[in-house]
Design a protein around this motif. Structure first.
Motif, mmCIF file in Angstrom:
data_model
loop_
_atom_site.group_PDB
_atom_site.id
_atom_site.type_symbol
_atom_site.label_atom_id
_atom_site.label_comp_id
_atom_site.label_asym_id
_atom_site.label_seq_id
_atom_site.Cartn_x
_atom_site.Cartn_y
_atom_site.Cartn_z
ATOM 1 N N LEU A 115 0.812 -1.215 0.000
ATOM 2 C CA LEU A 115 0.000 0.000 0.000
ATOM 3 C C LEU A 115 0.845 1.264 0.000
ATOM 4 C CD1 LEU A 115 -2.617 -1.105 2.669
ATOM 5 C CD2 LEU A 115 -3.117 -0.668 0.254
ATOM 6 N N GLY A 116 2.022 1.177 0.610
ATOM 7 C CA GLY A 116 2.810 2.386 0.810
ATOM 8 C C GLY A 116 2.131 3.350 1.743
ATOM 9 N N ALA A 117 1.302 2.808 2.637
ATOM 10 C CA ALA A 117 0.517 3.625 3.566
ATOM 11 C C ALA A 117 0.118 2.766 4.747
ATOM 12 C CB ALA A 117 -0.721 4.188 2.868
ATOM 13 N N ASP A 118 -0.409 3.415 5.778
ATOM 14 C CA ASP A 118 -0.807 2.663 6.963
ATOM 15 C C ASP A 118 -2.310 2.442 7.039
ATOM 16 O OD1 ASP A 118 -1.726 5.185 7.571
ATOM 17 O OD2 ASP A 118 -0.589 5.392 9.436
ATOM 18 N N ARG A 119 -3.014 2.716 5.933
ATOM 19 C CA ARG A 119 -4.452 2.485 5.909
ATOM 20 C C ARG A 119 -4.939 2.374 4.478
ATOM 21 N NH1 ARG A 119 -7.013 6.331 9.475
ATOM 22 N NH2 ARG A 119 -5.126 5.948 10.674
ATOM 23 N N THR A 120 -6.098 1.771 4.328
ATOM 24 C CA THR A 120 -6.692 1.620 2.994
ATOM 25 C C THR A 120 -8.207 1.641 3.117
ATOM 26 O OG1 THR A 120 -6.795 0.202 1.011
ATOM 27 C CG2 THR A 120 -6.688 -0.918 3.129
ATOM 28 N N PRO A 121 -8.909 2.211 2.131
ATOM 29 C CA PRO A 121 -10.366 2.096 2.133
ATOM 30 C C PRO A 121 -10.769 0.651 1.880
ATOM 31 C CG PRO A 121 -9.596 3.114 0.107
ATOM 32 C CD PRO A 121 -8.401 2.987 0.988
ATOM 33 N N ALA A 122 -11.908 0.258 2.413
ATOM 34 C CA ALA A 122 -12.341 -1.128 2.297
ATOM 35 C C ALA A 122 -13.834 -1.192 2.034
ATOM 36 C CB ALA A 122 -12.003 -1.887 3.583
ATOM 37 N N ARG A 123 -14.198 -2.091 1.120
ATOM 38 C CA ARG A 123 -15.604 -2.365 0.832
ATOM 39 C C ARG A 123 -15.888 -3.825 1.161
ATOM 40 N NH1 ARG A 123 -16.818 0.689 -4.990
ATOM 41 N NH2 ARG A 123 -16.227 2.785 -4.311
ATOM 42 N N TYR A 124 -17.035 -4.058 1.771
ATOM 43 C CA TYR A 124 -17.370 -5.387 2.264
ATOM 44 C C TYR A 124 -18.695 -5.875 1.670
ATOM 45 C CZ TYR A 124 -14.129 -4.145 6.091
ATOM 46 O OH TYR A 124 -13.050 -3.755 6.834
ATOM 47 N N HIS A 125 -18.849 -7.206 1.734
ATOM 48 C CA HIS A 125 -20.143 -7.803 1.415
ATOM 49 C C HIS A 125 -20.200 -9.155 2.125
ATOM 50 C CE1 HIS A 125 -23.811 -7.768 -1.046
ATOM 51 N NE2 HIS A 125 -23.695 -9.086 -1.030
#
Length: 236
Positions: free
Chosen positions: A152-162
């Motif tokens: 990611l090159g980051a400490d967070r990511t958006p997430a979509r669930y189902h």
């Protein structure tokens, strides 16, 4: 030029499943934008117990309950034991934990409450979530130094669930003790990413990174699988 990598897309393919419909566009984006050419084969779960030899990556896609739990678990085991790059998303995450509990932690009676509702609470590795995540979106925080963070090159990511099922908290220490690491949590601290650090590439997410954005660019975790697959193809 990078070699073409063969990827097994394990799941009961359906155009009604949004993540399945996204796959062709993501494969094209990986080829055009990233120079990563994947020769994809859809493997129905009832056929997934056959050898994964010859594949450079295995991606277990959403769509549970699967027609064949045993087929999915066999594909995951083959990737884990064979050093084949692996990604499991949503149901793939759930079954990666189930496979690990049965075949690494030595709990043959470990169960999945969706596949076998009669499973006793103390035997269920995967249990109903207190709150359904169907249609939910949020942020996942990622552990520093993890493979997910590196990709990611980051400490967070958006997430979509189902999904309606997730890991049983009572099993987490057993899974950790045998080498599985949990490297991503939602804002409530619930586990959302699992990895095997000793494996060339073994990553599973309860969320669906294939649903990120508008489908014209692959999520970094999906790109990471593709890169690992191409590396695997180059080493064959």
């Amino acid at each position: 030029m990078n070699p073409t990598a063969r990827i097994a897309l394990v799941g009961d393919r359906s155009d009604a499943i949004r993540s399945h419909a996204r796959i062709p566009g993501l494969l094209e984006a990986l080829r055009v934008r990233d120079g990563l050419d994947l020769d994809a084969y859809w493997i129905p779960t009832q056929d997934a117990g056959q050898s994964m030899d010859g594949f450079d990556a295995v991606w277990v896609l959403p769509g549970s309950p699967y027609r064949s739990e045993s087929g999915v678990l066999a594909a995951i085991r083959a990737a884990r034991e064979g050093g084949i790059p692996f990604l499991g998303t949503c149901g793939g995450f759930q079954h990666a934990l189930l496979e690990f509990a049965r075949n690494v932690c030595g709990v043959p009676g470990a169960g999945h409450a969706e596949n076998a509702p009669e499973t006793a609470d103390e035997d269920a590795v995967i249990v109903p979530l207190a709150c359904s995540l169907v249609g939910h979106e949020g942020i996942v925080k990622v552990a520093s130094g993890s493979r997910a963070a590196q990709l990611l090159g980051a400490d967070r990511t958006p997430a979509r669930y189902h999904c309606n099922y997730g890991p049983n908290p009572d099993y987490l220490d057993v899974l950790r003790a045998h080498g599985l690491t949990f490297t991503g949590t939602d804002e409530s601290g619930d586990l959302r990413i699992a990895e095997l650090p000793a494996h060339p590439f073994f990553l599973a997410t309860l969320f669906q990174p294939e649903l990120d954005g508008d489908g014209t660019r692959a999520h970094p975790l999906v790109t990471g699988l593709a890169s690992a697959a191409v590396d695997h193809a180059g080493a064959r």
